[in-house]
Design a protein around this motif. Structure first.
Motif, PDB file in Angstrom:
ATOM      1  N   MET A 292       0.842  -1.044  -0.057  1.00  0.00           N
ATOM      2  CA  MET A 292       0.091   0.025  -0.055  1.00  0.00           C
ATOM      3  C   MET A 292       0.745   1.172  -0.108  1.00  0.00           C
ATOM      4  O   MET A 292       1.667   1.570   0.804  1.00  0.00           O
ATOM      5  CB  MET A 292      -0.859  -0.252   1.224  1.00  0.00           C
ATOM      6  N   TYR A 293       0.765   2.269  -0.783  1.00  0.00           N
ATOM      7  CA  TYR A 293       1.518   3.397  -1.030  1.00  0.00           C
ATOM      8  C   TYR A 293       0.819   4.540  -0.267  1.00  0.00           C
ATOM      9  O   TYR A 293      -0.458   4.614  -0.183  1.00  0.00           O
ATOM     10  CB  TYR A 293       1.666   3.459  -2.391  1.00  0.00           C
ATOM     11  N   CYS A 294       1.766   5.305   0.238  1.00  0.00           N
ATOM     12  CA  CYS A 294       1.133   6.501   1.156  1.00  0.00           C
ATOM     13  C   CYS A 294       1.891   7.678   0.969  1.00  0.00           C
ATOM     14  O   CYS A 294       3.036   7.675   0.342  1.00  0.00           O
ATOM     15  CB  CYS A 294       1.499   6.043   2.711  1.00  0.00           C
ATOM     16  N   SER A 295       1.218   8.868   1.263  1.00  0.00           N
ATOM     17  CA  SER A 295       2.040   9.897   1.021  1.00  0.00           C
ATOM     18  C   SER A 295       3.151  10.271   2.041  1.00  0.00           C
ATOM     19  O   SER A 295       3.204   9.540   3.416  1.00  0.00           O
ATOM     20  CB  SER A 295       1.080  11.106   1.164  1.00  0.00           C
ATOM     21  N   ILE A 296       3.984  11.186   2.103  1.00  0.00           N
ATOM     22  CA  ILE A 296       5.064  11.426   3.267  1.00  0.00           C
ATOM     23  C   ILE A 296       4.508  11.844   4.458  1.00  0.00           C
ATOM     24  O   ILE A 296       4.743  11.039   5.518  1.00  0.00           O
ATOM     25  CB  ILE A 296       5.903  12.529   2.512  1.00  0.00           C
ATOM     26  N   PRO A 297       3.249  12.714   4.491  1.00  0.00           N
ATOM     27  CA  PRO A 297       2.687  13.017   5.964  1.00  0.00           C
ATOM     28  C   PRO A 297       2.144  11.686   6.469  1.00  0.00           C
ATOM     29  O   PRO A 297       2.403  11.652   7.756  1.00  0.00           O
ATOM     30  CB  PRO A 297       1.643  14.076   5.538  1.00  0.00           C
ATOM     31  N   GLU A 298       1.635  10.907   5.680  1.00  0.00           N
ATOM     32  CA  GLU A 298       0.877   9.465   6.111  1.00  0.00           C
ATOM     33  C   GLU A 298       1.929   8.572   6.735  1.00  0.00           C
ATOM     34  O   GLU A 298       1.888   8.129   7.709  1.00  0.00           O
ATOM     35  CB  GLU A 298       0.066   8.922   5.259  1.00  0.00           C
ATOM     36  N   ILE A 299       3.088   8.437   6.169  1.00  0.00           N
ATOM     37  CA  ILE A 299       4.234   7.614   6.577  1.00  0.00           C
ATOM     38  C   ILE A 299       4.801   8.491   7.827  1.00  0.00           C
ATOM     39  O   ILE A 299       5.340   7.745   8.738  1.00  0.00           O
ATOM     40  CB  ILE A 299       5.278   7.568   5.493  1.00  0.00           C
ATOM     41  N   ALA A 300       5.140   9.594   8.005  1.00  0.00           N
ATOM     42  CA  ALA A 300       5.476  10.373   9.036  1.00  0.00           C
ATOM     43  C   ALA A 300       4.790  10.160  10.269  1.00  0.00           C
ATOM     44  O   ALA A 300       5.307   9.708  11.468  1.00  0.00           O
ATOM     45  CB  ALA A 300       5.764  11.884   8.863  1.00  0.00           C
ATOM     46  N   GLU A 301       3.265  10.251   9.960  1.00  0.00           N
ATOM     47  CA  GLU A 301       2.619   9.720  11.235  1.00  0.00           C
ATOM     48  C   GLU A 301       2.633   8.234  11.680  1.00  0.00           C
ATOM     49  O   GLU A 301       2.764   8.017  12.728  1.00  0.00           O
ATOM     50  CB  GLU A 301       0.974  10.143  10.904  1.00  0.00           C
ATOM     51  N   TYR A 302       2.809   7.236  10.406  1.00  0.00           N
ATOM     52  CA  TYR A 302       2.940   6.090  10.848  1.00  0.00           C
ATOM     53  C   TYR A 302       4.212   5.614  11.518  1.00  0.00           C
ATOM     54  O   TYR A 302       4.372   4.766  12.516  1.00  0.00           O
ATOM     55  CB  TYR A 302       2.976   5.285   9.584  1.00  0.00           C
ATOM     56  N   LEU A 303       5.484   6.513  11.171  1.00  0.00           N
ATOM     57  CA  LEU A 303       6.713   6.316  11.993  1.00  0.00           C
ATOM     58  C   LEU A 303       6.759   7.080  13.205  1.00  0.00           C
ATOM     59  O   LEU A 303       7.627   7.009  13.755  1.00  0.00           O
ATOM     60  CB  LEU A 303       7.819   6.398  10.720  1.00  0.00           C
ATOM     61  N   ARG A 304       5.794   8.070  13.373  1.00  0.00           N
ATOM     62  CA  ARG A 304       5.953   8.872  14.427  1.00  0.00           C
ATOM     63  C   ARG A 304       7.246   9.603  14.496  1.00  0.00           C
ATOM     64  O   ARG A 304       7.955   9.803  15.372  1.00  0.00           O
ATOM     65  CB  ARG A 304       5.972   7.996  15.876  1.00  0.00           C
ATOM     66  N   MET A 305       7.588  10.286  13.230  1.00  0.00           N
ATOM     67  CA  MET A 305       8.780  11.147  12.853  1.00  0.00           C
ATOM     68  C   MET A 305       7.974  12.177  12.353  1.00  0.00           C
ATOM     69  O   MET A 305       6.894  12.487  11.940  1.00  0.00           O
ATOM     70  CB  MET A 305       9.538  10.488  11.975  1.00  0.00           C
ATOM     71  N   PRO A 306       8.992  13.529  12.294  1.00  0.00           N
ATOM     72  CA  PRO A 306       8.558  14.740  11.773  1.00  0.00           C
ATOM     73  C   PRO A 306       8.539  14.641  10.276  1.00  0.00           C
ATOM     74  O   PRO A 306       9.215  13.764   9.950  1.00  0.00           O
ATOM     75  CB  PRO A 306       9.653  15.706  12.157  1.00  0.00           C
ATOM     76  N   VAL A 307       7.724  15.223   9.533  1.00  0.00           N
ATOM     77  CA  VAL A 307       7.547  15.093   8.178  1.00  0.00           C
ATOM     78  C   VAL A 307       8.745  15.579   7.561  1.00  0.00           C
ATOM     79  O   VAL A 307       8.992  15.038   6.541  1.00  0.00           O
ATOM     80  CB  VAL A 307       6.283  16.019   7.612  1.00  0.00           C
TER      81      VAL A 307
END
Length: 76
Positions: free
Chosen positions: A1-16
């Motif tokens: 499943m492909y996600c955008s950078i903000p979604e991945i940042a939230e998933y990884l709990r990292m800043p965008v």
């Protein structure tokens, strides 16, 4: 499943901004569709498995009792 950078940042709990930096450096693999970078979420599965394994090893290490100190001498 492909996600955008903000979604991945939230998933990884990292800043965008940090995720963007990693994408531009090539540390996170992504696909550019002309408008935005898309990141496959499944590439982090192994990362989270290894993270859990390390946490378990640290907890195991912390739960081991300390060995008695052999240099202690009773000087009464």
């Amino acid at each position: 499943m492909y996600c955008s950078i903000p979604e991945i940042a939230e998933y990884l709990r990292m800043p965008v901004s940090q995720v963007e930096k990693y994408v531009l450096e090539g540390r996170i693999h992504s696909v550019h569709d002309g408008e935005q970078f898309l990141i496959n979420k499944d590439q982090f599965t192994l990362y989270f498995k290894q993270l859990e394994l390390i946490k378990e090893e640290i907890d195991e290490w912390r739960s081991e009792p300390l060995p008695p100190d052999r240099d202690i001498k009773d000087e009464d």
